[in-house]
Design a protein around this motif. Structure first.
Motif, PDB file in Angstrom:
ATOM      1  N   ALA A 241       0.809  -1.218   0.000  1.00  0.00           N
ATOM      2  CA  ALA A 241       0.000   0.000   0.000  1.00  0.00           C
ATOM      3  C   ALA A 241       0.843   1.269   0.000  1.00  0.00           C
ATOM      4  O   ALA A 241       0.296   2.377  -0.054  1.00  0.00           O
ATOM      5  N   GLY A 242       2.183   1.124   0.070  1.00  0.00           N
ATOM      6  CA  GLY A 242       3.067   2.278   0.053  1.00  0.00           C
ATOM      7  C   GLY A 242       3.017   3.107   1.319  1.00  0.00           C
ATOM      8  O   GLY A 242       3.340   4.299   1.298  1.00  0.00           O
ATOM      9  N   LEU A 243       2.642   2.482   2.442  1.00  0.00           N
ATOM     10  CA  LEU A 243       2.497   3.204   3.705  1.00  0.00           C
ATOM     11  C   LEU A 243       3.790   3.097   4.512  1.00  0.00           C
ATOM     12  O   LEU A 243       4.299   1.999   4.743  1.00  0.00           O
ATOM     13  N   PRO A 244       4.351   4.218   4.956  1.00  0.00           N
ATOM     14  CA  PRO A 244       5.633   4.189   5.668  1.00  0.00           C
ATOM     15  C   PRO A 244       5.509   3.636   7.077  1.00  0.00           C
ATOM     16  O   PRO A 244       4.463   3.753   7.724  1.00  0.00           O
ATOM     17  N   LEU A 245       6.593   3.049   7.539  1.00  0.00           N
ATOM     18  CA  LEU A 245       6.677   2.473   8.880  1.00  0.00           C
ATOM     19  C   LEU A 245       7.624   3.322   9.714  1.00  0.00           C
ATOM     20  O   LEU A 245       8.800   3.488   9.355  1.00  0.00           O
ATOM     21  N   TYR A 246       7.119   3.856  10.829  1.00  0.00           N
ATOM     22  CA  TYR A 246       7.973   4.718  11.637  1.00  0.00           C
ATOM     23  C   TYR A 246       9.128   3.917  12.246  1.00  0.00           C
ATOM     24  O   TYR A 246       8.973   2.786  12.661  1.00  0.00           O
ATOM     25  N   GLY A 247      10.296   4.575  12.300  1.00  0.00           N
ATOM     26  CA  GLY A 247      11.502   3.920  12.776  1.00  0.00           C
ATOM     27  C   GLY A 247      12.280   3.259  11.656  1.00  0.00           C
ATOM     28  O   GLY A 247      13.420   2.840  11.847  1.00  0.00           O
ATOM     29  N   HIS A 248      11.676   3.189  10.483  1.00  0.00           N
ATOM     30  CA  HIS A 248      12.314   2.591   9.309  1.00  0.00           C
ATOM     31  C   HIS A 248      12.237   3.577   8.139  1.00  0.00           C
ATOM     32  O   HIS A 248      13.245   4.104   7.708  1.00  0.00           O
ATOM     33  N   ASP A 249      11.022   3.808   7.642  1.00  0.00           N
ATOM     34  CA  ASP A 249      10.833   4.740   6.528  1.00  0.00           C
ATOM     35  C   ASP A 249      10.702   6.192   6.998  1.00  0.00           C
ATOM     36  O   ASP A 249      10.848   7.111   6.187  1.00  0.00           O
ATOM     37  N   LEU A 250      10.414   6.388   8.244  1.00  0.00           N
ATOM     38  CA  LEU A 250      10.311   7.718   8.844  1.00  0.00           C
ATOM     39  C   LEU A 250      11.149   7.745  10.112  1.00  0.00           C
ATOM     40  O   LEU A 250      11.097   6.800  10.910  1.00  0.00           O
ATOM     41  N   THR A 251      11.900   8.827  10.311  1.00  0.00           N
ATOM     42  CA  THR A 251      12.689   9.013  11.522  1.00  0.00           C
ATOM     43  C   THR A 251      12.731  10.493  11.859  1.00  0.00           C
ATOM     44  O   THR A 251      12.285  11.338  11.076  1.00  0.00           O
ATOM     45  N   ALA A 252      13.331  10.804  12.992  1.00  0.00           N
ATOM     46  CA  ALA A 252      13.452  12.195  13.423  1.00  0.00           C
ATOM     47  C   ALA A 252      14.386  12.999  12.532  1.00  0.00           C
ATOM     48  O   ALA A 252      14.392  14.235  12.588  1.00  0.00           O
ATOM     49  N   GLU A 253      15.191  12.332  11.710  1.00  0.00           N
ATOM     50  CA  GLU A 253      16.094  13.039  10.795  1.00  0.00           C
ATOM     51  C   GLU A 253      15.404  13.427   9.489  1.00  0.00           C
ATOM     52  O   GLU A 253      15.940  14.209   8.706  1.00  0.00           O
ATOM     53  N   ILE A 254      14.220  12.879   9.254  1.00  0.00           N
ATOM     54  CA  ILE A 254      13.523  13.075   7.977  1.00  0.00           C
ATOM     55  C   ILE A 254      12.384  14.074   8.161  1.00  0.00           C
ATOM     56  O   ILE A 254      11.637  13.998   9.144  1.00  0.00           O
ATOM     57  N   ASP A 255      12.241  15.003   7.213  1.00  0.00           N
ATOM     58  CA  ASP A 255      11.147  15.972   7.264  1.00  0.00           C
ATOM     59  C   ASP A 255      10.014  15.514   6.352  1.00  0.00           C
ATOM     60  O   ASP A 255      10.198  14.625   5.513  1.00  0.00           O
ATOM     61  N   PRO A 256       8.820  16.108   6.471  1.00  0.00           N
ATOM     62  CA  PRO A 256       7.669  15.655   5.678  1.00  0.00           C
ATOM     63  C   PRO A 256       7.839  15.793   4.168  1.00  0.00           C
ATOM     64  O   PRO A 256       7.262  15.001   3.417  1.00  0.00           O
ATOM     65  N   VAL A 257       8.600  16.776   3.705  1.00  0.00           N
ATOM     66  CA  VAL A 257       8.776  16.962   2.261  1.00  0.00           C
ATOM     67  C   VAL A 257       9.667  15.857   1.701  1.00  0.00           C
ATOM     68  O   VAL A 257       9.361  15.247   0.668  1.00  0.00           O
ATOM     69  N   THR A 258      10.768  15.570   2.373  1.00  0.00           N
ATOM     70  CA  THR A 258      11.648  14.480   1.968  1.00  0.00           C
ATOM     71  C   THR A 258      10.890  13.150   1.960  1.00  0.00           C
ATOM     72  O   THR A 258      11.094  12.308   1.084  1.00  0.00           O
ATOM     73  N   ALA A 259      10.003  12.992   2.939  1.00  0.00           N
ATOM     74  CA  ALA A 259       9.238  11.746   3.071  1.00  0.00           C
ATOM     75  C   ALA A 259       8.081  11.646   2.086  1.00  0.00           C
ATOM     76  O   ALA A 259       7.354  10.646   2.080  1.00  0.00           O
ATOM     77  N   GLU A 260       7.919  12.668   1.235  1.00  0.00           N
ATOM     78  CA  GLU A 260       6.809  12.683   0.272  1.00  0.00           C
ATOM     79  C   GLU A 260       5.453  12.580   0.978  1.00  0.00           C
ATOM     80  O   GLU A 260       4.543  11.876   0.531  1.00  0.00           O
ATOM     81  N   LEU A 261       5.334  13.300   2.094  1.00  0.00           N
ATOM     82  CA  LEU A 261       4.088  13.332   2.866  1.00  0.00           C
ATOM     83  C   LEU A 261       3.500  14.739   2.889  1.00  0.00           C
ATOM     84  O   LEU A 261       2.896  15.155   3.873  1.00  0.00           O
ATOM     85  N   THR A 262       3.657  15.457   1.795  1.00  0.00           N
ATOM     86  CA  THR A 262       3.171  16.837   1.767  1.00  0.00           C
ATOM     87  C   THR A 262       1.651  16.915   1.855  1.00  0.00           C
ATOM     88  O   THR A 262       1.106  17.955   2.217  1.00  0.00           O
ATOM     89  N   PHE A 263       0.953  15.798   1.547  1.00  0.00           N
ATOM     90  CA  PHE A 263      -0.505  15.809   1.702  1.00  0.00           C
ATOM     91  C   PHE A 263      -0.911  16.025   3.162  1.00  0.00           C
ATOM     92  O   PHE A 263      -2.031  16.452   3.449  1.00  0.00           O
ATOM     93  N   ALA A 264       0.005  15.708   4.096  1.00  0.00           N
ATOM     94  CA  ALA A 264      -0.282  15.896   5.519  1.00  0.00           C
ATOM     95  C   ALA A 264      -0.043  17.333   5.974  1.00  0.00           C
ATOM     96  O   ALA A 264      -0.292  17.666   7.134  1.00  0.00           O
ATOM     97  N   LEU A 265       0.460  18.182   5.072  1.00  0.00           N
ATOM     98  CA  LEU A 265       0.671  19.591   5.385  1.00  0.00           C
ATOM     99  C   LEU A 265      -0.558  20.365   4.918  1.00  0.00           C
ATOM    100  O   LEU A 265      -0.736  20.582   3.715  1.00  0.00           O
ATOM    101  N   SER A 266      -1.420  20.744   5.832  1.00  0.00           N
ATOM    102  CA  SER A 266      -2.627  21.466   5.439  1.00  0.00           C
ATOM    103  C   SER A 266      -2.249  22.728   4.670  1.00  0.00           C
ATOM    104  O   SER A 266      -1.353  23.477   5.082  1.00  0.00           O
ATOM    105  N   LYS A 267      -2.890  22.951   3.536  1.00  0.00           N
ATOM    106  CA  LYS A 267      -2.537  24.068   2.655  1.00  0.00           C
ATOM    107  C   LYS A 267      -2.576  25.402   3.391  1.00  0.00           C
ATOM    108  O   LYS A 267      -1.712  26.265   3.192  1.00  0.00           O
ATOM    109  N   LYS A 268      -3.573  25.576   4.227  1.00  0.00           N
ATOM    110  CA  LYS A 268      -3.729  26.836   4.951  1.00  0.00           C
ATOM    111  C   LYS A 268      -2.533  27.117   5.840  1.00  0.00           C
ATOM    112  O   LYS A 268      -2.173  28.285   6.078  1.00  0.00           O
ATOM    113  N   ARG A 269      -1.875  26.064   6.330  1.00  0.00           N
ATOM    114  CA  ARG A 269      -0.793  26.227   7.294  1.00  0.00           C
ATOM    115  C   ARG A 269       0.589  26.240   6.652  1.00  0.00           C
ATOM    116  O   ARG A 269       1.573  26.528   7.314  1.00  0.00           O
ATOM    117  N   ARG A 270       0.687  25.910   5.367  1.00  0.00           N
ATOM    118  CA  ARG A 270       1.992  25.915   4.703  1.00  0.00           C
ATOM    119  C   ARG A 270       2.598  27.313   4.729  1.00  0.00           C
ATOM    120  O   ARG A 270       3.801  27.474   4.915  1.00  0.00           O
TER     121      ARG A 270
END
Length: 376
Positions: A241-270
């Motif tokens: 399903a292409g869903l990331p697993l925290y601690g593996h595909d996501l870590t504290a060193e990775i930001d949402p843009v690098t992680a291709e999770l920009t959909f989680a950034l509400s447009k109003k708040r960008r």
């Protein structure tokens, strides 16, 4: 979402004896003894794709936030300082995927947030729930009350026949659509049910008092469409399903843009900001990230695992963060990070596996299309 093994003695789930009675092989995982499989990972994977699988995800953290005198709006506003999504705009019964961010914009966890109509509810990953709780307590205002519902179990019923199976027990829950939730009653037992999950299939997550979890699990698997499913198949399903697993595909060193999770950034708040790491994230949005999370399809049948190096010619350009053989597609797939110049769909790369360079190409995710029910 996330799970990692811990070095402390694992705790037992409320359904520990039930899992063992159903033939589960138990392993230490995210601080608990968890069922990895019952009859086999591939068989369980295929069953969930065709019918309905019951997963015990009680290791995850179930939290609620309330403001003074039960003020939901105050709790939502306070949480928005720590996540990039809009929480205050959620109507009762609505939920959203979001990210808990460190002050520098690194991802501390990915989570679900819901307006229950009584409080703001969070479901956080099991492997980092204690760190999440400590972080929230440190950064939320003192007048926000955080409650960890350790007395609740969490079951996930996933697959195309999940709605019919659950509808036999709680008919009204079948009226939910993807990313909605509500309170229900089952034979006098209070349930909080959301239509969501971590498999890419239609399905539900059911929060139930731990002392009633076995009764509910037994009632669900009495239905011939439902079988208990272990964490092994949960991982292969979420990878497809292409869903990331925290601690593996996501870590504290990775930001949402690098992680291709920009959909989680509400447009109003960008642009408006007001949350941890906004400057870093805004810069990555405007200038582009140096690396990107990608999907990979490999030739042959040998899967690439976490840590495998990704090459373009003789140059290492990235690393695999999750990988395995896809039962649905019949070939290996993987997820990882590569330099942005090599992240284009269909880009030809190679992955180092057992001292061999295996041909691979960048593929669009999800590898297997999601089948969420968004309404007729």
């Amino acid at each position: 979402m996330s799970e990692e093994e811990t070095e402390t003695a694992p705790e037992k789930l409320a359904l520990d004896a039930w899992h063992r009675a159903h033939g589960a092989r138990m392993v230490p995982f995210a601080g608990y003894e968890m069922p990895i499989q019952y009859e086999g990972i591939v068989a369980e994977h295929d069953w969930t794709r065709a019918h309905a699988g019951l997963f015990d995800v009680s290791h995850m953290g179930q939290l609620t936030l309330e403001g003074p005198d039960g003020d939901i709006a105050a709790a939502a506003e306070a949480l928005e300082a720590l996540v990039p999504g809009l929480v205050s705009s959620l109507k009762p019964g609505r939920m959203r995927y979001t990210l808990l961010l460190a002050e520098d914009g690194g991802i501390l966890d990915d989570l679900m947030v819901t307006n229950t109509g009584q409080h703001v509810a969070l479901v956080v990953n099991g492997a980092c729930k204690w760190d999440d709780i400590a972080f929230l307590r440190e950064h939320l205002p003192d007048d926000i009350t955080l409650t960890h519902h350790e007395d609740q179990a969490l079951l996930a019923l996933q697959g195309p026949e999940a709605v019919d199976a659950l509808g036999e027990l709680v008919p009204a829950a079948a009226e939910l659509v993807f990313m909605t939730a509500g309170f229900y009653d089952w034979n006098g037992v209070p349930l909080w049910i959301s239509r969501a999950g971590y498999t890419g299939e239609d399905g539900f997550e059911i929060s139930v008092p731990a002392d009633h979890a076995e009764k509910l699990a037994a009632a669900l698997v009495e239905d011939k469409r439902v079988k208990p499913i272990g964490l092994g198949a949960r991982d292969s399903l979420r990878l497809e399903a292409g869903l990331p697993l925290y601690g593996h595909d996501l870590t504290a060193e990775i930001d949402p843009v690098t992680a291709e999770l920009t959909f989680a950034l509400s447009k109003k708040r960008r642009e408006a900001g007001g949350y941890h790491g906004h400057a870093r994230i805004s810069g990555a949005l405007s200038d582009g990230a140096a690396q990107k999370r990608i999907g990979l399809v490999l030739d042959g049948r040998l899967p690439a695992r976490e840590g495998s190096e990704i090459f373009a010619g003789d140059t290492q350009v990235g690393t695999v963060t999750s990988g395995g053989f896809s039962p649905t597609l019949g070939h290996p797939i993987a997820m990882g990070y590569v330099d942005a110049a090599h992240a284009e769909i269909d880009a030809a790369l190679e992955v180092q596996v057992r001292n061999k360079r295996l041909p691979a190409r960048v593929a669009k995710m999800p590898f297997v299309q999601h089948r969420y029910f968004r309404g007729s």
